[in-house]
Design an enzyme around this catalytic site. Structure first.
Site, PDB file in Angstrom:
ATOM      1  CG  ASP A  34      37.128  39.855  40.580  1.00  0.00           C
ATOM      2  OD1 ASP A  34      36.453  38.818  40.698  1.00  0.00           O
ATOM      3  OD2 ASP A  34      37.872  40.283  41.481  1.00  0.00           O
ATOM      4  N   GLY A  59      39.941  48.043  44.903  1.00  0.00           N
ATOM      5  CA  GLY A  59      39.702  48.379  46.298  1.00  0.00           C
ATOM      6  C   GLY A  59      40.940  48.747  47.076  1.00  0.00           C
ATOM      7  NE  ARG A  84      48.842  44.724  41.061  1.00  0.00           N
ATOM      8  CZ  ARG A  84      47.715  44.048  41.278  1.00  0.00           C
ATOM      9  NH1 ARG A  84      47.767  42.760  41.613  1.00  0.00           N
ATOM     10  NH2 ARG A  84      46.539  44.626  41.158  1.00  0.00           N
ATOM     11  CG  ASP A 116      44.359  40.486  40.648  1.00  0.00           C
ATOM     12  OD1 ASP A 116      45.154  41.441  40.605  1.00  0.00           O
ATOM     13  OD2 ASP A 116      43.160  40.617  40.408  1.00  0.00           O
ATOM     14  NE  ARG A 140      41.653  44.061  37.617  1.00  0.00           N
ATOM     15  CZ  ARG A 140      42.418  43.400  38.475  1.00  0.00           C
ATOM     16  NH1 ARG A 140      42.094  42.167  38.813  1.00  0.00           N
ATOM     17  NH2 ARG A 140      43.482  43.947  39.002  1.00  0.00           N
TER      18      ARG A 140
END
Length: 496
Positions: free
Chosen positions: A263, A100, A183, A273, A190
């Site tokens: 996720d 997103g 990153r 994350d 995932r």
């Protein structure tokens, strides 16, 4: 290739892009450019990782690199895309999710193998739902620093090449400023990618994805004799083992992930994350680092069981390929032995014990009970214990406990065990295992407050400490001290 608003393509010396994930087909992603940010500036750079990626030094220091890693300028050969996935969030099926606010640029061939580069905070995508696609300065600084802290601690993790900022306003609980983190990881696939295609009964795409992961990252699954030669069951077992080992390392160092949704779980067993994470201050198995986690699902002590639950969800997603439920369950079973074995091994290393002996687990468990009961600072305890074993007196360690008699009794048992610790001096192992510096919340907050004023010296200093967390770093002892009283009032949530 869809270039952003600035259609100039940056040749970026030495960058030869590959796009293997994009080759899977459009069912897996949407191609779209990043959304530019006005007047970007550097917040933090990671020269060590840039060298590992074989980036040209002069280019990495250039305005062109700043624009590229903000998403304002396309890198020639890259294909910016947002991938689609689904997942369970806080134990509840959330349906379709996806990148997103992140865009995968592609992958680079490096001496360490292929590495994907991803921009986080690069604008809205078709999977943003109600979000704005942006990341804010505070969360971006935290992810940048923690990625590299975990790498230096030897914990599997995504990496962070740089952070750029912009004064563009972003609304969260209050108006903040925008930032983009670049990153780096071999893959950002995932558990949720597999859940997505299983839930939508797109079994052909599920097989394409599993074959891609196996052939690229788990080729031994093709030749296994286990599970009647079923490569998909072998994949599930391999992922279970990697995940168990990673979570054991989290627990040993006192790391709380904070939002272990399916996720947010890497198919490669990487820590990914970084949102509402925290390294423990006082040792408390019930500690909840995520202010949004009102029911404590992701408390520190629950992380091992949550990881297994997430693997069970992955097993359900892979079931159309595995074929038999019994095979899937058998592939998950090793988690129950790998995690405790890995955790005990990590804790023995923290105690300076080079070999395993009966009674070690009882010694570890009794210590953890003492740390919990007296709410002892976790990182400081282990470092002081290391120095005690190296020859310093026991006073600084004893001072951490309210019940000193109970600790003295444990210390006597430990001292007796050290007489059979195995080869080498126990203190050498301890000082290489128990860090002096971890990214405590208050340290990150102090660096963030400076960064808000365009003073990035705090980010640079912390990065240098966290990239060598076992070194003494004379003059930096304050960063290894007890947290100030106000640290307990810092609230870290899913909002970023």
């Amino acid at each position: 290739m869809n270039p952003p608003a600035d259609t100039a393509l940056d040749p970026a010396p030495g960058l030869a892009w590959h796009n293997s994930f994009a080759a899977l087909g459009e069912d897996f992603y949407t191609l779209l450019p990043p959304t530019p940010l006005p007047e970007p500036y550097w917040v933090g750079k990671n020269p060590a990782l840039a060298r590992e990626l074989e980036l040209d030094d002069a280019w990495f220091a250039s305005q062109a690199a700043l624009e590229a890693f903000t998403g304002n300028r396309a890198l020639a050969g890259s294909r910016a895309l947002a991938s689609v996935y689904s997942g369970h969030q806080f134990g509840v099926w959330a349906g379709q999710l996806g990148d997103g606010r992140a865009l995968l640029l592609g992958e680079l061939q490096t001496p360490a193998g292929p590495q994907e580069l991803q921009l986080k905070g690069s604008g809205r995508t078709p999977y943003s739902r109600m979000g704005d696609g942006r990341a804010v300065l505070r969360s971006s600084v935290r992810e940048f620093l923690c990625s590299e802290a975990m790498q230096a601690l030897g914990i599997p993790t995504s990496r962070a090449l740089c952070v750029t900022g912009s004064d563009a306003p972003v609304r969260r609980e209050e108006i903040e400023t925008a930032a983009v983190v670049t990153r780096v990881a071999p893959s950002f696939i995932r558990f949720g990618h597999f859940e997505h295609f299983a839930a939508s009964r797109q079994h052909a795409q599920l097989r394409i994805l599993a074959d891609y992961v196996i052939d690229r990252f788990y080729p031994a699954c093709r030749t296994t004799e286990q599970f009647a030669g079923n490569p998909y069951a072998a994949l599930l077992e391999a992922v279970s083992g990697r995940t168990a080992a990673m979570v054991a390392q989290w627990q040993a160092v006192g790391f709380c992930h904070g939002v272990m949704n399916t996720d947010n779980m890497s198919i490669l067993g990487l820590t990914i994350d970084y949102g509402p994470f925290q390294f423990l201050d006082t040792f408390n198995p019930g500690h909840i680092c995520n202010h949004s986690d009102t029911h404590g699902r992701y408390a520190y002590g629950k992380q091992p069981n949550v990881a297994y639950w997430n693997l069970f969800c992955l097993g359900q997603a892979l079931l159309p390929l595995v074929g038999e439920q019994e095979l899937a369950l058998a592939a998950l079973e090793p988690y129950k032995t790998v995690f405790p074995r890995e955790f005990e091994a990590r804790m023995r290393a923290k105690l300076g014990l080079a070999d395993a002996q009966p009674g070690d687990l009882a010694l570890i468990e009794s210590l953890l009970k003492l740390l919990t009961r007296d709410q002892v600072d976790y990182t400081i305890f282990w470092r002081r214990l290391s120095h005690h074993v190296a020859g310093a007196g026991p006073e600084t360690v004893r001072d951490l406990f309210l019940d000193r008699a109970a600790f003295d009794a444990w210390l006597l048992q430990f001292s007796e065990r050290l007489t059979t610790a195995g080869p080498g001096h126990p203190a050498d192992l301890m000082l290489k295992t128990n860090p002096k510096y971890v990214l405590r919340n208050h340290l990150g907050q102090q660096a963030i407050e400076k960064a808000k004023l365009k003073d990035f010296s705090g980010v640079d200093t912390l990065l240098s400490l966290l990239q060598a967390p076992f070194d003494e770093h004379p003059g930096q002892d304050a960063a290894a001290g007890f947290p100030p009283d106000w640290a307990s009032s810092i609230e870290i949530s899913c909002s970023s």
